[in-house]
Scaffold this active site. Structure first.
Site, PDB file in Angstrom:
ATOM      1  N   HIS A  58     -20.738 -52.750 -22.211  1.00  3.97           N
ATOM      2  CA  HIS A  58     -20.295 -53.308 -20.933  1.00  3.97           C
ATOM      3  C   HIS A  58     -18.937 -53.987 -21.043  1.00  3.97           C
ATOM      4  CE1 HIS A  58     -20.843 -55.088 -16.927  1.00  3.97           C
ATOM      5  NE2 HIS A  58     -20.324 -56.190 -17.443  1.00  3.97           N
ATOM      6  N   HIS A 109     -23.573 -54.103 -10.983  1.00  7.87           N
ATOM      7  CA  HIS A 109     -24.622 -55.030 -11.412  1.00  7.87           C
ATOM      8  C   HIS A 109     -25.948 -54.299 -11.269  1.00  7.87           C
ATOM      9  CE1 HIS A 109     -25.426 -59.542 -12.040  1.00  7.87           C
ATOM     10  NE2 HIS A 109     -24.587 -59.124 -12.958  1.00  7.87           N
TER      11      HIS A 109
END
Length: 762
Positions: A58, A109
């Protein structure tokens, strides 16, 4: 070392063979070995926490970096001319003229929004808004791209309810209008929804702020919420690994860490506090705390500066007792910012924070060394070269291989699927399509969002693009649109990415704005699958080549890998956001028909028999296969030029792009938006089914006043843009008629179009 003893640098050097849980933190054997090589010893627990989160997929983009570089290779100096900040900053910033700059970005998200839908979605909005704040801008709008499992699947209701409430609850509380987006239902997203949030902000060009720590002796001020235990491991475990499909219907939840908890009211005052600090000239550099928390903020600020940094970690205000240094560094508690401030400005900085009741603490300073050091009650627990944490993580050139199944997928076209043949079948197809979860009204969702707060929203959902006024005196504004098509991208990732770009570009153009820049959020399965990496590589190249053709730069974005449950990946979903500029929002082009009596409906662009990957094939036959529609970006540019000229000269009264569902969907949406009926004329010799439902790209439906029809069509002909007179707006009519075939009342259309989501989720 006892359970209560802090693992210091001195202790790590004296006990080099101590076992460490690096695999549990997401690090591989060779990555752990490299950390030891960098440091010349084993890492402390705190250092291990920092490297694990910052070297996660990420944060480090370790599987995507080798491909993302293609954006830089295809971006020309001319494309960069108005770009004030680009890839690598918190968000892209574009100079839009008259001294104004706009910053915008899309972030994912996804995984948190499955585990805890409300907080996952809410903190997704909060995080992207802080990225905008960190550039020096006032946030002015948000949008969202949502992907859920099949609408009637058992778990979809839980996820939809939480995500929609989370997006609305946080954005509404911040006072930010939600001006558009997309919601898609497809079984591939079951257990792995996509929640991609976009935020935009505006500032004067001279107010731009960047994330760097310079000037030895300058202070590091942490301000905002206290630091807790929420979100620890979010980027290293939650966003950088697949959900396990074992364990029944748990979706692997037992192994997942806590999701961040957001407080929009704290963020609301944090926004105003930041803007006051900027206005007073009290900030040298600034970084928001999102994924990886203080580990990210301190290492990135130090790495981008001209020296080192020292942090006194025990000074960090905590809301949980007994937190370890590793936990403080890894916490992803929301609503926090980190600023670099000169010593003489610290008191003034603190006074501004006090005015807004924002907690602010001096936690360290910039040093003249080259290391980031962090102490805990006087003992050093971190001593690292910051670039090795923030920017020099592992880079993988993973295997890329076109899946063997791709040929069979492409060969499985819609050619043999049964099509409607009678007028009754055409009408039934229309009603079934507009009532399907794929195409029905999103009103049930969008009405939970405040679209007009602050009074500057000019166009919002159900328009193709959202439009916000940024300057009351001149009427200058911006337009935004986000689009994606996982179905087309599955068939051909290169073309699928370009189709998403073309649609977002077109959606901005139909508002009357000029497209200027692009952001993206690339959602894919596991990078450890060569087939997924092929999809990713092709999508990146398609998007980059498309932007080069259109002459607009990619200013930044996000990559989200590991979107799959077990071995089942989502449809590859590159989300593309396009920013446009309109010099006067009063000339924006709305979607609804009927602004003037008897408008002529004209279809711009060519219609072909293109149904592979279409919504018709999905709704009627549950089919996915074949070749996506052709994309012609030069035609898209011409179309945008025509729409801009038409907006400036008042030649069109409404415009709506054609995409999913084709002409039929566009007509129904435009008629319902304008609350007026119309007649559609099938061109002589044309197939009614193809005319109504084809998803050929590069098309727009426009309403033209009778007095301007000759002038408008003459301009199109002169510029080489195909056009077809496709119908007329019937003032006072209560139906949409496809002349010679069928007619449906407006009431029946509205019932079909707007009744589905309330029945499923209301």
């Amino acid at each position: 070392m006892s359970a209560h003893q802090v693992d210091t640098v001195t202790h790590a050097s004296a006990d080099p063979d101590a076992a460490q849980p690096f695999k549990e933190l997401g690090l591989k054997d060779d990555e752990y070995a490299r950390i030891k090589e960098i440091l010349g010893r084993r890492p402390t627990d705190a250092e291990l926490a920092m490297y694990s989160v910052m070297w996660s997929e990420h944060c480090s983009y370790k599987s995507s970096k080798v491909h993302l570089g293609y954006f830089g290779k295809t971006t020309t100096d001319e494309m960069r001319a108005n770009m004030l900040a680009g890839i690598g900053e918190n968000a892209g910033v574009v100079d839009i003229g008259d001294g104004w700059a706009v910053t915008f970005k899309v972030e994912s998200h996804n995984h948190p929004s499955y585990v805890e839908p409300y907080q996952g979605a809410a903190t997704g909005v909060g995080g992207i808004v802080r990225d905008i704040m960190a550039m020096g801008a006032r946030p002015i709008a948000v949008m969202d791209q949502l992907r859920f499992g099949a609408a009637d699947a058992p778990d979809t209701r839980r996820v939809v309810d939480g995500v929609v409430r989370g997006v609305g609850g946080y954005g509404n509380s911040l006072g930010l209008p939600n001006i558009g987006g997309e919601t898609v239902f497809d079984e591939s997203y079951a257990g792995n929804p996509l929640v991609n949030a976009l935020a935009a902000g505006v500032m004067r060009v001279e107010d731009l702020h960047l994330a760097f720590a310079s000037g030895a002796g300058n202070k590091i001020i942490l301000f905002g919420a206290r630091t807790g235990l929420d979100g620890i491991g979010g980027v290293s475990v939650l966003a950088s690994a697949t959900f396990d499909d074992e364990g029944g219907d748990t979706g692997g939840r037992k192994k997942l860490p806590a999701v961040q908890v957001g407080d929009p009211f704290t963020e609301k005052v944090l926004i105003e506090c930041c803007l006051d600090l900027y206005k007073a000239g009290l900030v040298v550099g600034i970084q928001d705390l999102g994924g990886a928390g203080l580990s990210c903020a301190t290492s990135e600020l130090a790495a981008a500066g001209d020296g080192g940094m020292h942090i006194n970690l025990e000074k960090v205000p905590m809301r949980a007792t007994g937190m370890t240094p590793a936990e403080v560094l890894s916490s992803e508690s929301q609503e926090r910012m980190c600023a670099v401030v000169t010593p003489e400005n610290v008191d003034a900085f603190m006074e501004v924070c006090k005015k807004w009741d924002v907690l602010a603490t001096d936690i360290g300073e910039v040093t003249d060394g080259e290391h980031l050091t962090i102490s805990w009650h006087g003992e050093t627990v971190v001593d690292v070269p910051p670039r090795t944490v923030a920017h020099e993580g592992p880079v993988y050139n993973r295997p890329v291989e076109r899946p063997a199944s791709q040929d069979a997928l492409i060969a499985n076209t819609t050619a043999g699927l049964k099509r409607p043949e009678t007028d009754a079948e055409l009408e039934a197809t229309l009603l079934k399509m507009i009532a399907s979860p794929a195409l029905c009204s999103r009103k049930w969702i969008t009405e939970q969002y405040d679209r007009y707060v602050r009074g500057n929203t000019v166009l919002a959902e159900n328009a193709d693009g959202g439009v916000i006024r940024i300057d009351e005196k001149t009427g200058r504004g911006i337009a935004l649109s986000t689009d994606a098509s996982g179905r087309y991208t599955a068939l051909d990732p290169y073309t699928g990415a370009q189709l998403a770009l073309a649609e977002a570009f077109r959606n901005v153009a139909v508002t009357g704005a000029t497209p200027k820049a692009v952001s993206n959020c690339l959602n894919f399965g596991s990078p450890e699958d060569p087939g997924v990496m092929w999809q990713f590589q092709q999508a990146v190249r398609g998007l980059a080549d498309g932007c080069a053709t259109l002459g607009i730069p990619v200013t930044g974005g996000n990559v989200s890998f590991y979107n799959q449950t077990g071995s089942t990946a989502i449809l590859p979903t590159p989300v593309v956001a396009v920013l446009g500029v309109i010099d006067d929002v009063h000339r924006r082009i709305p979607t609804g028909l009927g602004l003037e009596p008897g408008e002529t409906l004209i279809l711009l662009g060519d219609t072909h028999d293109e149904f592979d990957g279409s919504i018709w094939s999905q709704v009627e036959h549950g089919h996915l296969g074949g070749v996506p529609p052709k994309v012609d970006l030069a035609r898209e540019q011409l179309l945008a030029d025509i729409l801009l000229a038409s907006s400036r000269d008042g030649l069109v009264t409404a415009a709506h792009d054609l995409s999913e569902g084709g002409l039929a969907q566009a007509v129904v949406e435009a008629a319902l938006a304008g609350e007026t009926g119309c007649r559609i004329l099938i061109p002589e010799g044309a197939d009614p089914f193809v005319t109504l439902f084809s998803e050929s790209s590069g098309r727009v439906l426009v309403a033209v006043p009778r007095t301007e029809e000759t002038r408008f069509t003459g301009m199109c002909t002169a510029r080489g843009l195909p056009w077809t007179r496709i119908g007329v707006v019937d003032e006072g009519s209560d139906s949409v008629e496809v002349q010679g075939h069928f007619s449906v009342t407006m009431a029946k259309l509205r019932e079909a179009f707007e009744g589905t989501l309330p029945a499923l989720f209301g």
